[in-house]
Design an enzyme around this catalytic site. Sequence first.
Site, PDB file in Angstrom:
ATOM      1  N   SER A  22      -9.325   0.869  16.065  1.00 47.80           N
ATOM      2  CA  SER A  22      -8.803   0.709  14.697  1.00 47.80           C
ATOM      3  C   SER A  22      -9.677   1.400  13.661  1.00 47.80           C
ATOM      4  O   SER A  22      -9.330   1.430  12.484  1.00 47.80           O
ATOM      5  CB  SER A  22      -8.660  -0.773  14.347  1.00 47.80           C
ATOM      6  OG  SER A  22      -9.882  -1.461  14.559  1.00 47.80           O
ATOM      7  N   HIS A 153      28.723  -4.724 -15.081  1.00 47.69           N
ATOM      8  CA  HIS A 153      29.556  -3.887 -14.203  1.00 47.69           C
ATOM      9  C   HIS A 153      29.432  -2.412 -14.580  1.00 47.69           C
ATOM     10  O   HIS A 153      30.337  -1.630 -14.320  1.00 47.69           O
ATOM     11  CB  HIS A 153      31.033  -4.298 -14.259  1.00 47.69           C
ATOM     12  CG  HIS A 153      31.264  -5.769 -14.126  1.00 47.69           C
ATOM     13  ND1 HIS A 153      31.532  -6.384 -12.922  1.00 47.69           N
ATOM     14  CD2 HIS A 153      31.241  -6.753 -15.053  1.00 47.69           C
ATOM     15  CE1 HIS A 153      31.674  -7.681 -13.120  1.00 47.69           C
ATOM     16  NE2 HIS A 153      31.496  -7.937 -14.416  1.00 47.69           N
ATOM     17  N   SER A 274      13.916  23.122 -11.112  1.00 46.59           N
ATOM     18  CA  SER A 274      14.584  23.497  -9.870  1.00 46.59           C
ATOM     19  C   SER A 274      14.221  24.938  -9.554  1.00 46.59           C
ATOM     20  O   SER A 274      14.137  25.776 -10.454  1.00 46.59           O
ATOM     21  CB  SER A 274      16.101  23.370 -10.057  1.00 46.59           C
ATOM     22  OG  SER A 274      16.780  24.217  -9.156  1.00 46.59           O
ATOM     23  N   LYS A 280      17.366  23.287 -15.021  1.00 48.60           N
ATOM     24  CA  LYS A 280      17.166  21.899 -14.615  1.00 48.60           C
ATOM     25  C   LYS A 280      15.848  21.289 -15.066  1.00 48.60           C
ATOM     26  O   LYS A 280      14.817  21.935 -15.080  1.00 48.60           O
ATOM     27  CB  LYS A 280      17.222  21.786 -13.062  1.00 48.60           C
ATOM     28  CG  LYS A 280      18.574  21.994 -12.456  1.00 48.60           C
ATOM     29  CD  LYS A 280      19.637  21.008 -12.888  1.00 48.60           C
ATOM     30  CE  LYS A 280      19.453  19.613 -12.350  1.00 48.60           C
ATOM     31  NZ  LYS A 280      19.655  19.535 -10.910  1.00 48.60           N
ATOM     32  N   GLU A 287      12.678   9.240  -9.235  1.00 46.42           N
ATOM     33  CA  GLU A 287      13.337   9.262  -7.923  1.00 46.42           C
ATOM     34  C   GLU A 287      12.356   8.892  -6.807  1.00 46.42           C
ATOM     35  O   GLU A 287      12.703   8.171  -5.873  1.00 46.42           O
ATOM     36  CB  GLU A 287      13.942  10.638  -7.663  1.00 46.42           C
ATOM     37  CG  GLU A 287      15.138  10.921  -8.543  1.00 46.42           C
ATOM     38  CD  GLU A 287      15.559  12.380  -8.498  1.00 46.42           C
ATOM     39  OE1 GLU A 287      16.755  12.628  -8.334  1.00 46.42           O
ATOM     40  OE2 GLU A 287      14.707  13.271  -8.626  1.00 46.42           O
ATOM     41  N   TYR A 314      -5.994 -15.854  17.652  1.00 40.11           N
ATOM     42  CA  TYR A 314      -6.030 -14.405  17.491  1.00 40.11           C
ATOM     43  C   TYR A 314      -5.348 -13.684  18.647  1.00 40.11           C
ATOM     44  O   TYR A 314      -5.499 -14.058  19.814  1.00 40.11           O
ATOM     45  CB  TYR A 314      -7.492 -13.902  17.385  1.00 40.11           C
ATOM     46  CG  TYR A 314      -7.558 -12.394  17.285  1.00 40.11           C
ATOM     47  CD1 TYR A 314      -7.426 -11.763  16.055  1.00 40.11           C
ATOM     48  CD2 TYR A 314      -7.698 -11.599  18.428  1.00 40.11           C
ATOM     49  CE1 TYR A 314      -7.439 -10.377  15.959  1.00 40.11           C
ATOM     50  CE2 TYR A 314      -7.714 -10.211  18.343  1.00 40.11           C
ATOM     51  CZ  TYR A 314      -7.578  -9.611  17.107  1.00 40.11           C
ATOM     52  OH  TYR A 314      -7.589  -8.234  17.002  1.00 40.11           O
ATOM     53  N   GLN A 319      -4.188  -6.621  14.797  1.00 42.08           N
ATOM     54  CA  GLN A 319      -4.788  -5.373  14.312  1.00 42.08           C
ATOM     55  C   GLN A 319      -3.716  -4.508  13.620  1.00 42.08           C
ATOM     56  O   GLN A 319      -4.013  -3.748  12.712  1.00 42.08           O
ATOM     57  CB  GLN A 319      -5.421  -4.622  15.485  1.00 42.08           C
ATOM     58  CG  GLN A 319      -6.195  -3.385  15.089  1.00 42.08           C
ATOM     59  CD  GLN A 319      -7.045  -2.844  16.242  1.00 42.08           C
ATOM     60  OE1 GLN A 319      -8.104  -3.385  16.550  1.00 42.08           O
ATOM     61  NE2 GLN A 319      -6.583  -1.794  16.885  1.00 42.08           N
TER      62      GLN A 319
END
Length: 464
Positions: A22, A153, A274, A280, A287, A314, A319
């Site tokens: 790990s 709505h 763009s 654009k 986003e 455990y 892990q």
Amino acid sequence: MKMWSGRFNHGPDAEFEQWQRSFPFDRVLLPYEVAASKAHAFALAKAGVLDSDELATTLFALDQIGRESVPDVDDPAIEDVHHYVETRLVELIGEVGYKLHTGRSRNEQVATDLRLYVREQIDEVTRLLAEFVSAFVKQAEAAGNSAMPAYTHLQRAEPVLVAHWLLAYVEMFLRDIDRLSDCRKRLNVCPLGSGAVAGTILPLDRGAIAAELEFDAPTANSMDASSDRDFAIEFVQALSFVALHLSRWAEEFILFSTTEFAFVKLPEQYSTGSSAMPQKKNPDALELIRGKAGKVFAEATALFIGVKGLPLAYNKDLQETQQPVFSAAQQVSGMVRVATGFMTTVEFNFGRMQQAASNGFMNAQAAAAHLVRQGIAFRRAHELIGKAVRLCVEQGCELEQLSKQDYALCGIDADEHFYNSLALEEVLAIHNVPGGTAASRVHEALQTAKEKLSLFLGVAHACT
Ligand code: ARG
């Protein structure tokens, strides 16, 4: 030196050995492993396992390990962060370094480190959220008494103050801060002294260890403490709410920034162009926030599924609970940071919002309310105003543009007071209840939000 080779005739399969490590990801726990190790060293000295010189040497070396940055090149001989600290300690101070593992287990260590990590992340995300909420509050103040449509709505419903709309998000994010601080209360207990599963084999002062690490108390049950990950799940769940609210916010701002709405002017600092279409300006920041929210929910699900089948105490599966926690914390911090930058720089097209708030029959309910004040039953008033709206649709006009005669045709006695009740300011003003959009109520809400915020900012500062 390995931490566990004595009883084995064979070393592990080389591929398995690498695959089960790990250290590539749990190295982020190093500062907490060092802090917890120091607390354990004090307890060992108190219990007579380390003499005062050994304690001093151990603490000195642990501090140095904490200051050193973990080597960038991953050492394949190091199993995990616990093994790293022990190995480095022995490199620095020799054989005495091996004494530190007396009366403790990696099971309680990782449980402790992870609690410390989550606690710090809670404080950090709280601080970031408080800054984000501040940006909303500032924008709400700057919006003054500007109005906009509120939607149900996604159809125009009733006008509201822009500040009222922004304060809706303030409520969500303040609740998120509250959820995080609630999670912090429950997680703030110290597993150290739980041993591998049954409790440590030494008479360690667990209260002192807990106090050293600023935990409220030692955990109550060693089996639970060494295998519990509720705190991590709860944290990622709390982060999921942050992500959820960020995603809704991002979605609405994307929508409101379209040419069709044009309520929100995208800040250039948080937009991209763009490669194909020269005109654009795209809301990429929003986003990506919406997109990353899904990843945070996935981490929460991974944790639930990872833990659901585990018998006490455990199990190595645990892990696998680390990376979802690290990833969710990182994702959400980044999202909130970018969102704060966006909210600080975004501008609103108040003129267009006000214009949109002034048509589309959003005064219809207020008109019905006026008739109700004249003693007409609401259902009847609803019907009458509904007829007036139908007439407006036929004539292509708004309620305030219908003539007295038109209203008479609908069975409404439209006097001067009736026409007054249709004005935008009047429509806003009748929502005069706590939580409503009347200017005085919004002002009250703004003050309350500021008070709550200063409380959280105070807590966040106290913790850092
Ligand atoms: N790296 C391990 C983890 O993160 C530490 C605990 C190992 N315990 C053990 N019994 N093998 O869970």
